[in-house]
Design an enzyme around this catalytic site. Structure first.
Site, PDB file in Angstrom:
ATOM      1  CB  CYS A 131     -14.165 -11.363  -1.402  1.00  0.00           C
ATOM      2  SG  CYS A 131     -12.611 -10.491  -1.155  1.00  0.00           S
ATOM      3  CG  HIS A 132     -13.596  -6.806  -3.717  1.00  0.00           C
ATOM      4  ND1 HIS A 132     -12.471  -7.464  -3.268  1.00  0.00           N
ATOM      5  CD2 HIS A 132     -13.429  -5.496  -3.380  1.00  0.00           C
ATOM      6  CE1 HIS A 132     -11.655  -6.592  -2.689  1.00  0.00           C
ATOM      7  NE2 HIS A 132     -12.214  -5.395  -2.732  1.00  0.00           N
ATOM      8  CD  GLU A 162     -10.227  -2.616  -1.421  1.00  0.00           C
ATOM      9  OE1 GLU A 162      -9.237  -3.193  -1.931  1.00  0.00           O
ATOM     10  OE2 GLU A 162     -11.403  -2.984  -1.631  1.00  0.00           O
TER      11      GLU A 162
END
Length: 227
Positions: A131-132, A162
């Site tokens: 993910c991030h 996002e």
């Protein structure tokens, strides 16, 4: 032989000036932990600044997250994590950079976190992110000065995802763009659907739904590296 796998968590708890809290995304730690634990591997936890890292995205209806947060060993580790500078990379076979929006603020600037990934990768281990979490790959250069992700297939939270969560203006940069800027061959799947990309001993997942698949791909990469 059991492997030692390190989960790396953010220590950043404020989501820009939105007034919202952030931290590591619980499911992205819990689901890999369960996969690794069930396979008989040792799982340790580290955070950027040490201590108790902030949490985000807890879903009490998810039994895996409940199991993770109620496990005595996990509880003890989360209450007092070592900082990235306290960890010896040579003790680990793999590292997973767990996501959560907080990573966008501290992962790219933590030289010790980058050193952990470099040490594990250059010793033949596996580097993974979800993910991030690939924000932790941005400062990760190898001993020859090249970026680990340069020329490799990678994924991570996409620009469209996002935008869908309404945080394009809140994050300090767009992860998809930065991964490409550093030479990564960014690949995305449908928004919020599981999407895992493996390139040798580098494993990345696009979003929270990819966490389980990332963990299983890490185990496959470890088995391949051991052959």
């Amino acid at each position: 032989m059991p492997a030692r796998i390190l989960l790396a968590l953010t220590s950043h708890g404020q989501l820009a000036d939105t007034g919202r809290r952030t931290g590591f995304y619980v499911s992205e730690a819990a689901h890999p932990w369960r996969v690794f634990h069930a396979a008989g591997h040792q799982v340790d936890i580290v955070s950027v600044r040490g201590g108790q890292p902030p949490q985000d995205g807890l879903d009490p209806s998810d039994p895996v997250q409940t199991e993770f947060l109620s496990d005595p060993a996990v509880t003890a580790q989360l209450s007092a994590t070592p900082s990235t500078g306290d960890i010896d990379a040579s003790a680990y076979d793999a590292i997973l950079y767990v996501g959560g929006h907080g990573t966008m603020w501290d992962f790219p600037h933590d030289e010790q976190l980058a050193a952990l990934g470099r040490g594990i990768y250059e010793s033949g281990g596996v580097v993974a992110a979800v993910c991030h979490g690939p924000a932790g790959l941005l400062p990760l250069t190898l001993s020859d000065g090249s970026h680990l992700i340069a020329g490799k297939r990678v994924t991570g939270f996409s620009n469209s995802e996002e935008e869908a969560v309404g945080l394009t203006a809140a994050v300090p940069f767009l992860l998809q763009n930065r991964l490409r800027d550093l030479g990564g061959d960014y690949r995305s799947g449908p928004d919020f659907a599981p999407h895992v990309v493996t390139d040798g001993r580098l494993v990345t997942g696009q979003n929270p739904a990819s966490a389980d698949g990332v963990a299983r791909a890490v185990l496959d990469a470890l088995h391949a590296a051991a052959r």
